[in-house]
Design a protein around this motif. Structure first.
Motif, PDB file in Angstrom:
ATOM      1  N   ASN A  33      31.864  20.313 129.801  1.00 27.40           N
ATOM      2  CA  ASN A  33      32.982  19.702 129.081  1.00 27.40           C
ATOM      3  C   ASN A  33      32.827  18.200 128.872  1.00 27.40           C
ATOM      4  N   VAL A  34      31.689  17.679 129.251  1.00 28.53           N
ATOM      5  CA  VAL A  34      31.447  16.239 129.087  1.00 28.53           C
ATOM      6  C   VAL A  34      30.855  15.985 127.705  1.00 28.53           C
ATOM      7  N   PRO A  35      31.437  15.085 126.903  1.00 28.97           N
ATOM      8  CA  PRO A  35      30.896  14.799 125.562  1.00 28.97           C
ATOM      9  C   PRO A  35      29.469  14.261 125.635  1.00 28.97           C
ATOM     10  N   MET A  36      28.647  14.680 124.663  1.00 30.74           N
ATOM     11  CA  MET A  36      27.256  14.236 124.605  1.00 30.74           C
ATOM     12  C   MET A  36      27.094  13.194 123.511  1.00 30.74           C
ATOM     13  N   LEU A  37      26.333  12.150 123.814  1.00 31.57           N
ATOM     14  CA  LEU A  37      25.992  11.124 122.839  1.00 31.57           C
ATOM     15  C   LEU A  37      24.477  11.018 122.770  1.00 31.57           C
ATOM     16  N   GLY A  38      23.915  11.193 121.583  1.00 30.34           N
ATOM     17  CA  GLY A  38      22.466  11.112 121.412  1.00 30.34           C
ATOM     18  C   GLY A  38      22.069   9.866 120.661  1.00 30.34           C
ATOM     19  N   LEU A  39      20.983   9.235 121.101  1.00 32.04           N
ATOM     20  CA  LEU A  39      20.455   8.032 120.460  1.00 32.04           C
ATOM     21  C   LEU A  39      18.993   8.271 120.108  1.00 32.04           C
ATOM     22  N   SER A  40      18.609   7.908 118.899  1.00 32.73           N
ATOM     23  CA  SER A  40      17.216   8.099 118.489  1.00 32.73           C
ATOM     24  C   SER A  40      16.924   7.274 117.238  1.00 32.73           C
ATOM     25  N   ALA A  41      15.660   6.848 117.116  1.00 30.80           N
ATOM     26  CA  ALA A  41      15.246   6.163 115.901  1.00 30.80           C
ATOM     27  C   ALA A  41      15.191   7.138 114.729  1.00 30.80           C
ATOM     28  N   THR A  42      14.951   8.411 115.022  1.00 33.40           N
ATOM     29  CA  THR A  42      14.926   9.440 113.981  1.00 33.40           C
ATOM     30  C   THR A  42      15.236  10.788 114.610  1.00 33.40           C
ATOM     31  N   ASN A  43      15.974  11.592 113.908  1.00 33.57           N
ATOM     32  CA  ASN A  43      16.320  12.914 114.422  1.00 33.57           C
ATOM     33  C   ASN A  43      15.341  13.995 113.974  1.00 33.57           C
ATOM     34  N   ILE A  44      14.362  13.635 113.149  1.00 32.09           N
ATOM     35  CA  ILE A  44      13.407  14.614 112.625  1.00 32.09           C
ATOM     36  C   ILE A  44      12.134  14.604 113.464  1.00 32.09           C
ATOM     37  N   ARG A  45      11.698  15.796 113.881  1.00 32.48           N
ATOM     38  CA  ARG A  45      10.410  15.947 114.563  1.00 32.48           C
ATOM     39  C   ARG A  45       9.368  16.325 113.502  1.00 32.48           C
ATOM     40  N   TYR A  46       8.735  15.304 112.942  1.00 36.26           N
ATOM     41  CA  TYR A  46       7.888  15.494 111.761  1.00 36.26           C
ATOM     42  C   TYR A  46       6.712  16.427 112.016  1.00 36.26           C
ATOM     43  N   LEU A  47       6.135  16.376 113.208  1.00 36.78           N
ATOM     44  CA  LEU A  47       4.968  17.196 113.508  1.00 36.78           C
ATOM     45  C   LEU A  47       5.342  18.501 114.174  1.00 36.78           C
ATOM     46  N   ASP A  48       6.625  18.828 114.168  1.00 39.72           N
ATOM     47  CA  ASP A  48       7.122  20.059 114.780  1.00 39.72           C
ATOM     48  C   ASP A  48       7.930  20.829 113.735  1.00 39.72           C
ATOM     49  N   ASN A  49       7.270  21.104 112.606  1.00 40.39           N
ATOM     50  CA  ASN A  49       7.894  21.843 111.498  1.00 40.39           C
ATOM     51  C   ASN A  49       9.171  21.181 110.979  1.00 40.39           C
ATOM     52  N   GLN A  50       9.174  19.816 111.034  1.00 44.28           N
ATOM     53  CA  GLN A  50      10.295  19.058 110.484  1.00 44.28           C
ATOM     54  C   GLN A  50      11.640  19.447 111.113  1.00 44.28           C
ATOM     55  N   ARG A  51      11.627  19.783 112.381  1.00 46.14           N
ATOM     56  CA  ARG A  51      12.871  20.181 113.049  1.00 46.14           C
ATOM     57  C   ARG A  51      13.867  19.032 113.068  1.00 46.14           C
ATOM     58  N   ASN A  52      15.112  19.342 112.748  1.00 47.87           N
ATOM     59  CA  ASN A  52      16.187  18.349 112.750  1.00 47.87           C
ATOM     60  C   ASN A  52      16.966  18.499 114.051  1.00 47.87           C
ATOM     61  N   MET A  53      16.732  17.595 115.000  1.00 50.32           N
ATOM     62  CA  MET A  53      17.355  17.722 116.308  1.00 50.32           C
ATOM     63  C   MET A  53      18.837  17.368 116.287  1.00 50.32           C
ATOM     64  N   ALA A  54      19.286  16.633 115.253  1.00 48.08           N
ATOM     65  CA  ALA A  54      20.722  16.377 115.114  1.00 48.08           C
ATOM     66  C   ALA A  54      21.457  17.687 114.819  1.00 48.08           C
ATOM     67  N   GLU A  55      20.824  18.555 114.038  1.00 47.50           N
ATOM     68  CA  GLU A  55      21.425  19.855 113.749  1.00 47.50           C
ATOM     69  C   GLU A  55      21.375  20.760 114.976  1.00 47.50           C
ATOM     70  N   GLU A  56      20.226  20.779 115.663  1.00 43.17           N
ATOM     71  CA  GLU A  56      20.055  21.703 116.780  1.00 43.17           C
ATOM     72  C   GLU A  56      20.924  21.336 117.985  1.00 43.17           C
ATOM     73  N   LEU A  57      21.081  20.040 118.227  1.00 42.96           N
ATOM     74  CA  LEU A  57      21.777  19.614 119.441  1.00 42.96           C
ATOM     75  C   LEU A  57      23.232  19.212 119.197  1.00 42.96           C
ATOM     76  N   PHE A  58      23.520  18.694 117.990  1.00 43.45           N
ATOM     77  CA  PHE A  58      24.848  18.132 117.760  1.00 43.45           C
ATOM     78  C   PHE A  58      25.527  18.689 116.512  1.00 43.45           C
ATOM     79  N   ASP A  59      25.032  19.817 116.021  1.00 44.35           N
ATOM     80  CA  ASP A  59      25.609  20.417 114.813  1.00 44.35           C
ATOM     81  C   ASP A  59      25.685  19.415 113.662  1.00 44.35           C
TER      82      ASP A  59
END
Length: 273
Positions: A33-59
């Protein structure tokens, strides 16, 4: 169990890696129940099939976003002086030569070979790295970080330091660090605390790419080829500061900016050789 107001995931794009997924999953189970805050220079994992971690982790709930280009346009960061060199073009010439030799049409092959020879002579007459460094390192007694691809290359390039930087400071101070070196922390500490009036160079491998900001860095020397926009931006980011006290200098010796196609990312190319 201790309670927290927030869970902060720094460099959350790494959450796509298996070990990070496990660790972050444990935290979410412990504090559901604790809110999550993510920080990153980029949310895209370019060498990992362009995965968008903002979508996967934070909708894809992004509270604030700013690109490198926007930060420069808004005046938060000074645009760097970007220096390209021809040092890395020799391998390209060799590939072009092999391609030309494979052409079956003799007329086309001869015309292409003549053009390649003209290009080769032009490049041979261009400034060497010693001249380029001497010309563009206008502040002679400052700190630079030199990003290297591997230990063998670092050993080779460190031997060339006198040839490359001798015109700038024959008494330069050289430090090095890499992830497998137990003494890297001491070398890094010595580099950070070195306030002497000399040119100070830190050669590093798989270090300082992210999460570490070193004060008073005047510029970068890129000798590590990469196709990852994340690594590229993290490396040049070590020279960028919101203090705006200086114009950072980036020497792209391996032509990363062209390989990555980031010419429109906000980094303006000031010089080319």
């Amino acid at each position: 169990m201790q309670s927290f107001n927030h869970c902060i995931y720094d460099e959350y794009h790494r959450g796509g890696a298996l070990c990070w997924q496990i660790g972050m999953g444990r935290l979410r189970k412990m504090y559901p129940n604790v809110p999550m805050l993510g920080l990153s220079a980029t949310n895209i994992r370019y060498l990992d099939n362009q995965r968008n971690m903002a979508e996967e982790l934070f909708d894809n709930h992004i509270a604030s976003e700013m690109t490198l280009g926007e930060a420069i346009v808004l005046g938060i960061l000074n645009p760097p002086k970007y220096i390209l060199s021809i040092y890395s073009y020799q391998k390209n010439l060799e590939r072009y030569e092999q391609h030309i030799n494979s052409v079956k049409n003799k007329i086309v092959r001869n015309e292409a070979a003549a053009c390649l020879e003209t290009l080769r002579r032009a490049l041979e007459n261009a400034d060497g790295l010693d001249m380029i460094f001497n010309k563009h390192m206008t502040d002679r007694h400052v700190k630079y970080i030199v990003f290297m691809p591997n230990f063998e290359s670092m050993q080779e390039y460190m031997k060339l330091a006198d040839d490359w930087f001798g015109k700038i400071d024959k008494d330069m101070h050289i430090y090095y660090m890499y992830s497998d070196d137990l003494f890297s922390s001491k070398s890094f500490h010595d580099f950070k605390s070195d306030d002497s009036d000399y040119l100070r160079l830190l050669y590093c491998i798989d270090a300082l790419n992210e999460g570490v900001h070193v004060e008073n860095i005047f510029g970068m020397i890129l000798l590590r080829p990469t196709v990852s926009p994340i690594i590229y931006k993290q490396q040049i980011g070590r020279a960028l500061s919101a203090s705006k006290l200086r114009e950072p200098v980036i020497f792209d010796i391996v032509n990363n900016i062209e390989n990555l196609g980031v010419a429109n990312s906000g980094v303006k190319e000031n010089q080319q050789h």
